[in-house]
Design an enzyme around this catalytic site. Sequence first.
Site, mmCIF file in Angstrom:
data_model
loop_
_atom_site.group_PDB
_atom_site.id
_atom_site.type_symbol
_atom_site.label_atom_id
_atom_site.label_comp_id
_atom_site.label_asym_id
_atom_site.label_seq_id
_atom_site.Cartn_x
_atom_site.Cartn_y
_atom_site.Cartn_z
ATOM 1 N N GLY A 34 -4.299 -4.451 -3.921
ATOM 2 C CA GLY A 34 -5.303 -3.416 -4.182
ATOM 3 C C GLY A 34 -4.548 -2.177 -4.599
ATOM 4 O O GLY A 34 -3.914 -1.530 -3.779
ATOM 5 N N HIS A 35 -4.554 -1.895 -5.900
ATOM 6 C CA HIS A 35 -3.768 -0.772 -6.447
ATOM 7 C C HIS A 35 -4.723 0.305 -6.932
ATOM 8 O O HIS A 35 -5.471 0.096 -7.882
ATOM 9 C CB HIS A 35 -2.860 -1.265 -7.584
ATOM 10 C CG HIS A 35 -1.845 -2.284 -7.114
ATOM 11 N ND1 HIS A 35 -0.988 -2.946 -7.958
ATOM 12 C CD2 HIS A 35 -1.544 -2.723 -5.867
ATOM 13 C CE1 HIS A 35 -0.213 -3.755 -7.241
ATOM 14 N NE2 HIS A 35 -0.534 -3.644 -5.975
ATOM 15 N N GLN A 71 2.141 -6.078 -3.216
ATOM 16 C CA GLN A 71 2.544 -6.170 -1.803
ATOM 17 C C GLN A 71 3.840 -5.363 -1.590
ATOM 18 O O GLN A 71 4.077 -4.419 -2.313
ATOM 19 C CB GLN A 71 2.696 -7.637 -1.358
ATOM 20 C CG GLN A 71 1.372 -8.394 -1.230
ATOM 21 C CD GLN A 71 0.791 -8.893 -2.522
ATOM 22 O OE1 GLN A 71 1.466 -9.529 -3.305
ATOM 23 N NE2 GLN A 71 -0.474 -8.610 -2.765
ATOM 24 N N ASP A 93 0.812 -1.227 0.000
ATOM 25 C CA ASP A 93 0.000 0.000 0.000
ATOM 26 C C ASP A 93 0.843 1.274 0.000
ATOM 27 O O ASP A 93 0.448 2.303 0.547
ATOM 28 C CB ASP A 93 -0.970 0.015 1.201
ATOM 29 C CG ASP A 93 -1.919 -1.164 1.169
ATOM 30 O OD1 ASP A 93 -2.271 -1.600 0.076
ATOM 31 O OD2 ASP A 93 -2.296 -1.638 2.257
ATOM 32 N N LYS A 120 1.749 2.099 -5.024
ATOM 33 C CA LYS A 120 2.307 1.527 -6.265
ATOM 34 C C LYS A 120 1.370 1.771 -7.440
ATOM 35 O O LYS A 120 1.821 2.048 -8.549
ATOM 36 C CB LYS A 120 2.533 0.006 -6.085
ATOM 37 C CG LYS A 120 3.552 -0.347 -5.019
ATOM 38 C CD LYS A 120 3.703 -1.854 -4.857
ATOM 39 C CE LYS A 120 2.472 -2.530 -4.312
ATOM 40 N NZ LYS A 120 2.101 -2.151 -2.940
HETATM 41 P P1 GDP Z 1 -0.720 0.242 -3.518
HETATM 42 O O1 GDP Z 1 -1.301 -1.025 -3.024
HETATM 43 O O2 GDP Z 1 0.720 0.351 -3.256
HETATM 44 O O3 GDP Z 1 -1.080 0.505 -4.964
HETATM 45 O O4 GDP Z 1 -1.413 1.416 -2.680
HETATM 46 P P2 GDP Z 1 -2.983 1.580 -2.427
HETATM 47 O O5 GDP Z 1 -3.627 2.023 -3.679
HETATM 48 O O6 GDP Z 1 -3.534 0.365 -1.762
HETATM 49 O O7 GDP Z 1 -2.988 2.706 -1.324
HETATM 50 C C1 GDP Z 1 -2.472 3.973 -1.568
HETATM 51 C C2 GDP Z 1 -3.584 5.013 -1.324
HETATM 52 O O8 GDP Z 1 -3.006 6.286 -1.236
HETATM 53 C C3 GDP Z 1 -4.608 5.075 -2.433
HETATM 54 O O9 GDP Z 1 -5.849 5.395 -1.892
HETATM 55 C C4 GDP Z 1 -4.084 6.223 -3.298
HETATM 56 O O10 GDP Z 1 -5.128 6.888 -4.029
HETATM 57 C C5 GDP Z 1 -3.531 7.135 -2.254
HETATM 58 N N1 GDP Z 1 -2.388 7.947 -2.698
HETATM 59 C C6 GDP Z 1 -1.395 7.630 -3.565
HETATM 60 N N2 GDP Z 1 -0.471 8.620 -3.630
HETATM 61 C C7 GDP Z 1 -0.902 9.587 -2.786
HETATM 62 C C8 GDP Z 1 -0.357 10.841 -2.377
HETATM 63 O O11 GDP Z 1 0.715 11.272 -2.811
HETATM 64 N N3 GDP Z 1 -1.067 11.557 -1.459
HETATM 65 C C9 GDP Z 1 -2.234 11.114 -0.942
HETATM 66 N N4 GDP Z 1 -2.855 11.878 -0.040
HETATM 67 N N5 GDP Z 1 -2.773 9.936 -1.291
HETATM 68 C C10 GDP Z 1 -2.115 9.166 -2.191
HETATM 69 P P1 IMO Z 2 -0.833 -4.240 -2.205
HETATM 70 O O1 IMO Z 2 -0.388 -4.826 -3.531
HETATM 71 C C1 IMO Z 2 -0.925 -4.541 2.117
HETATM 72 C C2 IMO Z 2 -0.920 -8.582 3.808
HETATM 73 C C3 IMO Z 2 -2.173 -8.989 4.549
HETATM 74 C C4 IMO Z 2 -1.568 -9.932 5.569
HETATM 75 C C5 IMO Z 2 -0.477 -10.639 4.780
HETATM 76 C C6 IMO Z 2 -0.880 -11.978 4.197
HETATM 77 O O2 IMO Z 2 -2.133 -3.534 -2.278
HETATM 78 O O3 IMO Z 2 0.267 -3.458 -1.586
HETATM 79 P P2 IMO Z 2 -2.389 -12.672 2.122
HETATM 80 O O4 IMO Z 2 -3.838 -12.429 1.852
HETATM 81 O O5 IMO Z 2 -1.484 -12.147 1.076
HETATM 82 O O6 IMO Z 2 -2.102 -14.104 2.448
HETATM 83 O O7 IMO Z 2 -2.099 -11.844 3.488
HETATM 84 O O8 IMO Z 2 -0.145 -9.767 3.723
HETATM 85 N N1 IMO Z 2 -1.152 -8.104 2.431
HETATM 86 C C7 IMO Z 2 -1.110 -6.825 2.069
HETATM 87 N N2 IMO Z 2 -0.951 -5.698 2.803
HETATM 88 N N3 IMO Z 2 -1.045 -4.455 0.780
HETATM 89 C C8 IMO Z 2 -1.170 -5.570 0.020
HETATM 90 O O9 IMO Z 2 -1.136 -5.535 -1.324
HETATM 91 C C9 IMO Z 2 -1.249 -6.821 0.660
HETATM 92 N N4 IMO Z 2 -1.401 -8.089 0.237
HETATM 93 C C10 IMO Z 2 -1.318 -8.854 1.317
HETATM 94 O O10 IMO Z 2 -2.795 -7.876 5.147
HETATM 95 O O11 IMO Z 2 -0.941 -9.199 6.586
HETATM 96 MG MG MG Z 3 -2.887 -1.681 -1.855
#
Ligand code: GDP
Ligand code: IMO
Ligand code: MG
Length: 429
Positions: A35-36, A220, A8, A11
Site C-alpha cells: 500500500g503505497h 514491503q 510502510d 516508499k
Molecule cells: P509505503 O508502504 O512505504 O509506501 O508507506 P505507506 O504509504 O503505507 O505509509 C506511509 C504514510 O505516511 C502515508 O500515509 C504517507 O502519506 C505518509 N507520509 C509519507 N511521508 C511522510 C512524512 O514525511 N510525514 C508525514 N507526517 N507523513 C508522511
Molecule cells: P508496503 O509495500 C507493511 C506484512 C503483513 C504481515 C506480513 C505477511 O505497503 O510497505 P502478506 O500479506 O505479505 O503475506 O503478510 O507482511 N506486510 C506488510 N507490512 N507494509 C507492507 O507493504 C506489507 N506487506 C505485507 O502485515 O505481517
Molecule cells: Mg504501505
Amino acid sequence: MVGTQWGDEGKGKIVDLLAASADWVARYSGGANAGHSVQAGSQHFALHLIPTGILSPRTRCLIGNGVVVDLPKLFEELGKLASAGIDATGRLFVSGSAHLVLPHHKLLEAHAEAHQSGADKIGTTMRGIGPAYADKIARRGVRAADVIDEGRLRRRVEQVIGQWGGLCPDVLRAHDCSIDSVMEEIRPYRERLVPMLVDASVTLTGAMRRGESILFEGAQGTMLDIDFGTYPFVTSSNTTTGGVLTGLGVPPTALHDVIGVVKAYTTRVGNGPFPTEQKTGEGKLLQERGNEFGTTTGRSRRCGWLDLVQLRYAVRVNGITHIAVTKLDVLDLFAEIPICLGYEIDGETVNDVPMDTSRLGEVVPVYKIMPGWNQPTAGVTEYDDLPPAAREYLEFVCDALGVKLLMVSTGPDRAETVWCDPRLHTTRV
Ligand code: GDP
Ligand code: IMO
Ligand code: MG
C-alpha cells in the site's frame, strides 16, 4: 529503492518524487499486499499492485515476473486511476511470467490464519500472497501469459485446482471453488491483459541499451524479506535488492544507486519480533502523530524508536548507498528521542542482528538518547531550515550507517521534501 524496516516507510512518496525523472518504474516483488500512498495537493492516491510511477504522466511502468498479480485488483486499481484522471493507456506492462493470485489462494490463507492461534498468527494482509508464491514454487501456478490461450489456461487451472482439491478438499468445497469458478474469475480480464504482456527482461534490458533510466520500486521492507526478515513473520518474496534481478530479469550491473527509505522511527503491522517497540505512552503518541494505520488493511501499526542495528543490517543486505528519511515531522514534539545502538542478549552487547532472526524477540535494546528539537519541521524544504537537533539526528544516522542522505520528508505532500543530493534531483524537460 527499497524499504529498510518492516514496510510502510513512505516508499510511495519517495518513488513518486523520483519517478518524475525516470523513464521506467518497475515492481519486482510482492503483490497487492503493498500500500503505497502519495499525497499530491488535494489528491490522495494509494497504489497496491501498479507501480507508483504511473502517477508521472511520461513514465512507463512494469509489473515484473517476481510479482504475484491479482487480476480483479489490477483492473480495479486501473479504474480508480482513470477516474482520478490518470491515463495509464500504453504505459503499463505486465510480465508474462508473473504468477496470478487466484481465488483459492485467499481461501487457503484465511484457513491457515484461522488455524494459528494468538502470537503464532502471522497477521497477513489476506491478499493471497503466501499461497500464490507457494504454488509458484511448487510448480503448479498459473502465469499471466497462460491467459493468451483459453485451452492452455484451463489446463493450468485444472492442474492447480485439481491438486488442491486433493490436498485440501474441504476448504475448496466449502467455498464452491471449482475449475469453472476460477476460469470465470479470470475470463473478464483476459482481453485487456493480453496487450499488456511483455518479457520483462527483454523490455528492461532494451531500455537500458537505449540509455533510459529505470527505477526499481521495492515493496514491503527488508525485515519482511522471506530470507532476510524475521521468519516466519515475513512476506513470501525477496523484498530486498536481490529480488530485483530475479523479479525482472535484469543483470546485477543494472543496479547503481540503492536508495533505502527509512522512517524516522520504526513501525510494524502484524505479528513478529520488534525490539524497539513502545507498546504504550510514546508508542501511542507516534501512532497518533504519524497516523500509523495501514494503507492496505487499515490495521493499526505498532510503533517504536529507530533501530540502528536493524538498519545497518538493511544497509548490508541491500547495498544501500543513499537513504531517504521520512516522517521527520512526527518526532517534532518529543523532548528526547531514543535511538537503538546495540542489543543485549545472553549477557553480551551485540551490534548485529542475530544469525537466528527469531531471537530478535529476546534482545534488549541499548539506547542513546538524542535531544529532541521541540519545534515544527512540518513542510520544511531547505536542509538549513531544519532545527540543529534535527540535523544532528539525521547526520548521526547517516554516519552510523555509512550512507549519504538523499532527501528528508517533512510531511505527506510531494512538496514537503528537503532534497539533499541534487545529483538525483532532476526534473525532466
Ligand atoms: P509505503 O508502504 O512505504 O509506501 O508507506 P505507506 O504509504 O503505507 O505509509 C506511509 C504514510 O505516511 C502515508 O500515509 C504517507 O502519506 C505518509 N507520509 C509519507 N511521508 C511522510 C512524512 O514525511 N510525514 C508525514 N507526517 N507523513 C508522511
Ligand atoms: P508496503 O509495500 C507493511 C506484512 C503483513 C504481515 C506480513 C505477511 O505497503 O510497505 P502478506 O500479506 O505479505 O503475506 O503478510 O507482511 N506486510 C506488510 N507490512 N507494509 C507492507 O507493504 C506489507 N506487506 C505485507 O502485515 O505481517
Ligand atoms: Mg504501505
